[in-house]
Design a protein around this motif. Structure first.
Motif, PDB file in Angstrom:
ATOM      1  N   ARG A  29      19.356  -2.240  -8.016  1.00 36.94           N
ATOM      2  CA  ARG A  29      18.948  -1.934  -9.266  1.00 36.94           C
ATOM      3  C   ARG A  29      17.746  -2.915  -9.910  1.00 36.94           C
ATOM      4  O   ARG A  29      17.673  -4.122  -9.502  1.00 36.94           O
ATOM      5  CB  ARG A  29      20.055  -2.032 -10.253  1.00 36.94           C
ATOM      6  N   PRO A  30      16.926  -2.146 -10.605  1.00 38.33           N
ATOM      7  CA  PRO A  30      15.867  -2.937 -11.320  1.00 38.33           C
ATOM      8  C   PRO A  30      16.634  -3.866 -12.290  1.00 38.33           C
ATOM      9  O   PRO A  30      17.465  -3.898 -12.687  1.00 38.33           O
ATOM     10  CB  PRO A  30      15.132  -2.024 -12.231  1.00 38.33           C
ATOM     11  N   ILE A  31      15.729  -5.064 -12.315  1.00 34.86           N
ATOM     12  CA  ILE A  31      16.152  -6.294 -13.107  1.00 34.86           C
ATOM     13  C   ILE A  31      15.336  -6.183 -14.648  1.00 34.86           C
ATOM     14  O   ILE A  31      14.247  -6.197 -14.461  1.00 34.86           O
ATOM     15  CB  ILE A  31      16.093  -7.515 -12.406  1.00 34.86           C
ATOM     16  N   ALA A  32      16.353  -6.204 -15.608  1.00 41.48           N
ATOM     17  CA  ALA A  32      15.549  -6.196 -17.019  1.00 41.48           C
ATOM     18  C   ALA A  32      15.523  -7.417 -17.500  1.00 41.48           C
ATOM     19  O   ALA A  32      16.789  -8.238 -17.614  1.00 41.48           O
ATOM     20  CB  ALA A  32      16.512  -5.140 -17.819  1.00 41.48           C
TER      21      ALA A  32
ATOM     22  N   ALA B 273       6.090  -0.949  -2.900  1.00 39.28           N
ATOM     23  CA  ALA B 273       6.902  -1.441  -3.781  1.00 39.28           C
ATOM     24  C   ALA B 273       6.268  -1.224  -5.249  1.00 39.28           C
ATOM     25  O   ALA B 273       5.202  -1.162  -5.452  1.00 39.28           O
ATOM     26  CB  ALA B 273       6.849  -2.984  -3.608  1.00 39.28           C
ATOM     27  N   VAL B 274       7.135  -1.244  -6.140  1.00 35.54           N
ATOM     28  CA  VAL B 274       6.567  -0.756  -7.642  1.00 35.54           C
ATOM     29  C   VAL B 274       6.448  -2.290  -8.225  1.00 35.54           C
ATOM     30  O   VAL B 274       7.064  -3.104  -8.070  1.00 35.54           O
ATOM     31  CB  VAL B 274       7.799   0.038  -8.495  1.00 35.54           C
ATOM     32  N   ASP B 275       5.322  -2.134  -8.779  1.00 39.27           N
ATOM     33  CA  ASP B 275       5.150  -3.444  -9.755  1.00 39.27           C
ATOM     34  C   ASP B 275       6.116  -3.437 -11.046  1.00 39.27           C
ATOM     35  O   ASP B 275       6.679  -2.436 -11.544  1.00 39.27           O
ATOM     36  CB  ASP B 275       3.715  -3.222 -10.343  1.00 39.27           C
ATOM     37  N   ASP B 276       6.108  -4.696 -11.523  1.00 39.04           N
ATOM     38  CA  ASP B 276       6.728  -4.768 -12.773  1.00 39.04           C
ATOM     39  C   ASP B 276       6.397  -3.789 -13.875  1.00 39.04           C
ATOM     40  O   ASP B 276       5.044  -3.851 -13.860  1.00 39.04           O
ATOM     41  CB  ASP B 276       6.666  -6.293 -13.381  1.00 39.04           C
TER      42      ASP B 276
ATOM     43  N   PHE C 238      11.410  -4.787  -9.752  1.00 44.41           N
ATOM     44  CA  PHE C 238      12.209  -4.097  -8.691  1.00 44.41           C
ATOM     45  C   PHE C 238      12.093  -4.761  -7.733  1.00 44.41           C
ATOM     46  O   PHE C 238      11.120  -4.993  -6.902  1.00 44.41           O
ATOM     47  CB  PHE C 238      11.013  -2.923  -8.532  1.00 44.41           C
ATOM     48  N   PRO C 239      13.320  -5.281  -7.527  1.00 45.88           N
ATOM     49  CA  PRO C 239      13.622  -6.472  -6.385  1.00 45.88           C
ATOM     50  C   PRO C 239      13.265  -5.527  -5.090  1.00 45.88           C
ATOM     51  O   PRO C 239      13.116  -6.128  -3.720  1.00 45.88           O
ATOM     52  CB  PRO C 239      14.907  -7.104  -6.330  1.00 45.88           C
ATOM     53  N   GLY C 240      13.696  -4.265  -4.961  1.00 43.87           N
ATOM     54  CA  GLY C 240      13.503  -3.599  -3.437  1.00 43.87           C
ATOM     55  C   GLY C 240      14.674  -2.264  -3.705  1.00 43.87           C
ATOM     56  O   GLY C 240      15.019  -2.002  -4.499  1.00 43.87           O
ATOM     57  N   PRO C 241      14.429  -1.448  -2.707  1.00 42.24           N
ATOM     58  CA  PRO C 241      15.176  -0.086  -2.592  1.00 42.24           C
ATOM     59  C   PRO C 241      16.561  -0.339  -2.588  1.00 42.24           C
ATOM     60  O   PRO C 241      17.194   0.741  -3.008  1.00 42.24           O
ATOM     61  CB  PRO C 241      14.651   0.583  -1.536  1.00 42.24           C
TER      62      PRO C 241
ATOM     63  N   GLU D  73      10.171   7.203  -5.813  1.00 39.22           N
ATOM     64  CA  GLU D  73       9.560   7.225  -4.374  1.00 39.22           C
ATOM     65  C   GLU D  73      10.290   6.178  -3.372  1.00 39.22           C
ATOM     66  O   GLU D  73      10.276   6.527  -2.099  1.00 39.22           O
ATOM     67  CB  GLU D  73       8.053   6.931  -4.487  1.00 39.22           C
ATOM     68  N   THR D  74      10.646   5.134  -4.206  1.00 35.66           N
ATOM     69  CA  THR D  74      11.081   3.994  -3.391  1.00 35.66           C
ATOM     70  C   THR D  74      12.710   4.083  -3.131  1.00 35.66           C
ATOM     71  O   THR D  74      13.395   3.440  -2.547  1.00 35.66           O
ATOM     72  CB  THR D  74      11.075   2.604  -3.880  1.00 35.66           C
ATOM     73  N   PHE D  75      13.471   5.023  -4.003  1.00 30.25           N
ATOM     74  CA  PHE D  75      14.899   4.834  -4.102  1.00 30.25           C
ATOM     75  C   PHE D  75      15.390   5.548  -2.811  1.00 30.25           C
ATOM     76  O   PHE D  75      15.010   6.430  -2.026  1.00 30.25           O
ATOM     77  CB  PHE D  75      15.181   6.105  -5.230  1.00 30.25           C
TER      78      PHE D  75
END
Length: 191
Positions: free
Chosen positions: A150-153, A115-118, A144-147, A106-108
């Motif tokens: 990329r997500p940080i793992a 914002a997406v939670d961890d 998820f830092p933002g749209p 949805e944020t992509f």
């Protein structure tokens, strides 16, 4: 001066004007490595194509659906010990649960969704240099830092978490590159 500046191999590795005496290859420092697709993807690689679709399965540069599984491409960062502000990034894939995957979707591309939670996830590729740890789906936490990013793992334990926290040595960095099919160690040995 950084500690690694004392290592002649490091200086050669970071000198774009230096040509390897055996082949002429040049290096300009730390570079990132990534995966084309998650390991469960059983179809052709995406390579330069923007999109691959095989039945209901789909693969883009950042999203993948393979059967009932949903994957996102993530960033794992590893500081280089002894170097100032040098970080190697690896971009593997992570499997997310449906709720987190669709919230991220949805944020992509700048969507107005919250914002997406961890979210917990599982690493979906074997990382070079960490094969023993990444044979099974290694638990990771995604931030998820933002749209626009990329997500940080973040690995949740073991040598991978330790390497993210404390960094990798220059020799470990070279070993990771070699395990990924880019063995540059012989090209740094002499002038």
């Amino acid at each position: 001066m950084a500690l690694l500046d004392l290592d002649a191999r490091w200086r050669r590795f970071n000198d774009p004007d230096r040509a390897c005496p055996c082949c002429g290859q040049r290096f300009s420092g730390v570079f990132d490595i990534g995966f084309d697709h998650p390991t469960p993807w059983a179809h052709e690689p995406r390579e330069d194509q923007p999109f691959v679709k095989q039945g209901d399965d789909q693969l883009t540069a950042d999203l993948c659906r393979a059967g009932d599984q949903r994957f996102v491409r993530v960033v794992m960062s590893f500081p280089v010990q002894g170097a100032e502000d040098e970080v190697m990034h690896i971009t593997p894939w992570a499997e997310l649960g449906p709720e987190a995957f669709y919230a991220y979707l949805e944020t992509f591309d700048g969507g107005d969704a919250p914002a997406v939670d961890d979210a917990p996830a599982a690493l979906a590729n074997q990382l070079p240099g960490f094969e023993d740890e990444t044979e099974d789906a290694l638990p990771i936490l995604l931030h998820f830092p933002g749209p626009d990013a990329r997500p940080i793992a973040l690995a949740q334990g073991g040598k991978l978490a330790e390497a993210q926290e404390n960094g990798v040595s220059f020799d470990q960095l070279l070993d990771i590159y070699a395990a990924f099919g880019q063995d540059i160690r012989p090209h740094l040995q002499q002038d």
